[in-house]
Design a protein around this motif. Structure first.
Motif, PDB file in Angstrom:
ATOM      1  N   ALA A 179       0.813  -1.210   0.000  1.00  0.00           N
ATOM      2  CA  ALA A 179       0.000   0.000   0.000  1.00  0.00           C
ATOM      3  C   ALA A 179       0.846   1.259   0.000  1.00  0.00           C
ATOM      4  N   ARG A 180       0.257   2.337  -0.478  1.00  0.00           N
ATOM      5  CA  ARG A 180       0.855   3.657  -0.349  1.00  0.00           C
ATOM      6  C   ARG A 180       0.314   4.325   0.903  1.00  0.00           C
ATOM      7  N   ILE A 181       1.131   5.141   1.562  1.00  0.00           N
ATOM      8  CA  ILE A 181       0.724   5.883   2.750  1.00  0.00           C
ATOM      9  C   ILE A 181       0.685   7.358   2.408  1.00  0.00           C
ATOM     10  N   ALA A 210      -5.363   7.670  -9.655  1.00  0.00           N
ATOM     11  CA  ALA A 210      -4.107   6.914  -9.667  1.00  0.00           C
ATOM     12  C   ALA A 210      -3.853   6.274  -8.306  1.00  0.00           C
ATOM     13  N   LEU A 211      -4.130   7.010  -7.244  1.00  0.00           N
ATOM     14  CA  LEU A 211      -3.929   6.505  -5.894  1.00  0.00           C
ATOM     15  C   LEU A 211      -4.815   5.296  -5.622  1.00  0.00           C
ATOM     16  N   ALA A 212      -6.029   5.327  -6.164  1.00  0.00           N
ATOM     17  CA  ALA A 212      -7.012   4.281  -5.884  1.00  0.00           C
ATOM     18  C   ALA A 212      -6.736   2.971  -6.620  1.00  0.00           C
ATOM     19  N   ARG A 213      -5.728   2.948  -7.469  1.00  0.00           N
ATOM     20  CA  ARG A 213      -5.409   1.708  -8.174  1.00  0.00           C
ATOM     21  C   ARG A 213      -4.683   0.705  -7.282  1.00  0.00           C
ATOM     22  N   GLY A 214      -4.250   1.160  -6.122  1.00  0.00           N
ATOM     23  CA  GLY A 214      -3.594   0.260  -5.182  1.00  0.00           C
ATOM     24  C   GLY A 214      -4.198   0.397  -3.796  1.00  0.00           C
ATOM     25  N   HIS A 215      -3.717  -0.410  -2.858  1.00  0.00           N
ATOM     26  CA  HIS A 215      -4.138  -0.281  -1.471  1.00  0.00           C
ATOM     27  C   HIS A 215      -3.599   1.040  -0.921  1.00  0.00           C
ATOM     28  N   VAL A 216      -4.364   1.658  -0.007  1.00  0.00           N
ATOM     29  CA  VAL A 216      -3.991   2.986   0.482  1.00  0.00           C
ATOM     30  C   VAL A 216      -4.190   3.077   1.993  1.00  0.00           C
ATOM     31  N   LEU A 237     -11.252  12.566  -0.080  1.00  0.00           N
ATOM     32  CA  LEU A 237     -11.291  11.305   0.656  1.00  0.00           C
ATOM     33  C   LEU A 237     -12.540  10.514   0.311  1.00  0.00           C
ATOM     34  N   PHE A 238     -13.648  11.196   0.128  1.00  0.00           N
ATOM     35  CA  PHE A 238     -14.887  10.516  -0.260  1.00  0.00           C
ATOM     36  C   PHE A 238     -14.693   9.779  -1.589  1.00  0.00           C
ATOM     37  N   HIS A 239     -14.117  10.465  -2.572  1.00  0.00           N
ATOM     38  CA  HIS A 239     -13.895   9.837  -3.875  1.00  0.00           C
ATOM     39  C   HIS A 239     -12.853   8.725  -3.777  1.00  0.00           C
ATOM     40  N   LEU A 240     -11.808   8.936  -2.968  1.00  0.00           N
ATOM     41  CA  LEU A 240     -10.797   7.901  -2.788  1.00  0.00           C
ATOM     42  C   LEU A 240     -11.413   6.648  -2.174  1.00  0.00           C
ATOM     43  N   HIS A 241     -12.197   6.839  -1.145  1.00  0.00           N
ATOM     44  CA  HIS A 241     -12.875   5.719  -0.490  1.00  0.00           C
ATOM     45  C   HIS A 241     -13.669   4.904  -1.509  1.00  0.00           C
ATOM     46  N   ASN A 242     -14.472   5.587  -2.303  1.00  0.00           N
ATOM     47  CA  ASN A 242     -15.334   4.882  -3.255  1.00  0.00           C
ATOM     48  C   ASN A 242     -14.529   4.206  -4.362  1.00  0.00           C
ATOM     49  N   LEU A 243     -13.512   4.890  -4.864  1.00  0.00           N
ATOM     50  CA  LEU A 243     -12.715   4.331  -5.959  1.00  0.00           C
ATOM     51  C   LEU A 243     -11.849   3.159  -5.506  1.00  0.00           C
ATOM     52  N   VAL A 244     -11.264   3.261  -4.311  1.00  0.00           N
ATOM     53  CA  VAL A 244     -10.457   2.156  -3.791  1.00  0.00           C
ATOM     54  C   VAL A 244     -11.299   0.888  -3.696  1.00  0.00           C
ATOM     55  N   ALA A 299     -14.141   0.264  -5.282  1.00  0.00           N
ATOM     56  CA  ALA A 299     -14.581  -0.131  -6.620  1.00  0.00           C
ATOM     57  C   ALA A 299     -13.478  -0.875  -7.371  1.00  0.00           C
ATOM     58  N   GLU A 300     -12.230  -0.516  -7.089  1.00  0.00           N
ATOM     59  CA  GLU A 300     -11.081  -1.169  -7.739  1.00  0.00           C
ATOM     60  C   GLU A 300     -10.735  -2.506  -7.080  1.00  0.00           C
ATOM     61  N   GLY A 301     -11.462  -2.858  -6.004  1.00  0.00           N
ATOM     62  CA  GLY A 301     -11.169  -4.100  -5.306  1.00  0.00           C
ATOM     63  C   GLY A 301      -9.959  -4.004  -4.398  1.00  0.00           C
ATOM     64  N   ARG A 302      -9.583  -2.784  -4.036  1.00  0.00           N
ATOM     65  CA  ARG A 302      -8.435  -2.559  -3.173  1.00  0.00           C
ATOM     66  C   ARG A 302      -8.882  -2.370  -1.721  1.00  0.00           C
ATOM     67  N   THR A 303      -7.921  -2.063  -0.851  1.00  0.00           N
ATOM     68  CA  THR A 303      -8.192  -1.990   0.587  1.00  0.00           C
ATOM     69  C   THR A 303      -7.733  -0.647   1.135  1.00  0.00           C
ATOM     70  N   LEU A 304      -8.481  -0.152   2.131  1.00  0.00           N
ATOM     71  CA  LEU A 304      -8.242   1.185   2.670  1.00  0.00           C
ATOM     72  C   LEU A 304      -8.044   1.120   4.181  1.00  0.00           C
ATOM     73  N   LEU A 305      -6.941   1.704   4.663  1.00  0.00           N
ATOM     74  CA  LEU A 305      -6.671   1.862   6.092  1.00  0.00           C
ATOM     75  C   LEU A 305      -6.698   3.347   6.424  1.00  0.00           C
ATOM     76  N   LEU A 306      -7.381   3.703   7.495  1.00  0.00           N
ATOM     77  CA  LEU A 306      -7.450   5.099   7.929  1.00  0.00           C
ATOM     78  C   LEU A 306      -6.999   5.181   9.377  1.00  0.00           C
ATOM     79  N   THR A 307      -6.219   6.209   9.723  1.00  0.00           N
ATOM     80  CA  THR A 307      -5.778   6.361  11.107  1.00  0.00           C
ATOM     81  C   THR A 307      -6.338   7.644  11.707  1.00  0.00           C
ATOM     82  N   ALA A 308      -6.557   7.602  13.018  1.00  0.00           N
ATOM     83  CA  ALA A 308      -7.150   8.742  13.720  1.00  0.00           C
ATOM     84  C   ALA A 308      -6.859   8.616  15.200  1.00  0.00           C
TER      85      ALA A 308
END
Length: 238
Positions: free
Chosen positions: A67-69, A82-88, A106-113, A115-124
């Motif tokens: 994944a990219r951070i 481009a970011l959404a083509r991989g895990h993020v 972030l909303f668009h990234l969430h949806n595109l990730v 949709a691309e079958g990738r995985t999303l990690l969020l920190t807070a």
């Protein structure tokens, strides 16, 4: 031998899986990071106070998944498709609360990730319901995401954290120093970070060894009120 205190060496944080010490305070979060292919909805929120290890675990996940951070605050300028083509992994999401462009990104990234079958990690540093996001669709998606939390450290974890922080600065305290700090300091990751930085500065500036005496002086002179309280109920993150 102690580090030569006449040299101000750079801090190099060790962020590999082998550098992350597992105790009951973080075991669930570590298990979820290691079992990332099974995240519900292919996304996870990693919560925890400052300096609790969120960035470290994000790097562990990135090394495992490829994944990219990225920092949430940079999303408005990012190439989201481009970011959404991989895990993020998106760090420090609450920082963009009220920033319309970043929230929309972030909303668009969430949806595109997803949709691309990738995985999303969020920190807070707190639960999604308290992030203060203004975009309703984004807020609802974040609040509906499975979350895991890094808890305040127990003695074993606090010992390991202090040892790692000293090692990151290429420092070798005397054997009694870390146990003394664990006994007297507040059970908080950011306190450990501040203590090690203050001891490094004091040792460097005064040409003194990193020992119990210096630790006691730093605790007394530098730390905020309440840091010396050793009650197990003190310093817990809320």
């Amino acid at each position: 031998m102690h580090r030569q205190l006449s040299f101000d060496l750079p801090v190099r944080a060790a962020l590999g899986r082998e550098d992350f010490f597992v105790t009951p305070a973080n075991a669930m979060a570590v298990a979820l990071i290691e079992g990332w292919q099974g995240w519900p909805g292919r996304k996870l929120v990693l919560e925890g106070p400052k300096a609790s290890g969120k960035t470290h675990l994000a790097h562990v996940w990135a090394q495992t998944s490829g994944a990219r951070i990225v920092q949430a605050s940079t999303l408005a300028q990012a190439d989201i498709p481009a970011l959404a083509r991989g895990h993020v992994a998106v760090e420090d999401v609450p920082a963009i609360a009220g920033n319309a462009a970043a929230e929309q990104a972030l909303f668009h990234l969430h949806n595109l990730v997803l949709a691309e079958g990738r995985t999303l990690l969020l920190t807070a540093d707190r639960p999604a319901a308290r992030w203060g996001l203004v975009l309703p669709d984004l807020a609802s998606r974040m609040q509906g995401t499975t979350a895991t939390r890094l808890d305040a450290p127990d003695d074993r974890l606090l010992t390991a954290v202090l040892a790692k922080l000293f090692a990151d600065r290429q420092l070798v305290p005397t054997p009694e120093t870390i146990p003394y700090l664990v006994t007297h300091m507040n059970r908080a990751f950011d306190s450990a970070q501040a203590l090690v930085a203050a001891m490094d500065a004091a040792a460097l500036g005064q040409g003194r060894p990193l020992n119990r005496k210096l630790a006691a002086e730093v605790l007394e002179q530098v730390m905020q009120p309440g840091l010396l309280d050793n009650s197990p109920d003190q310093g817990q993150h809320r």
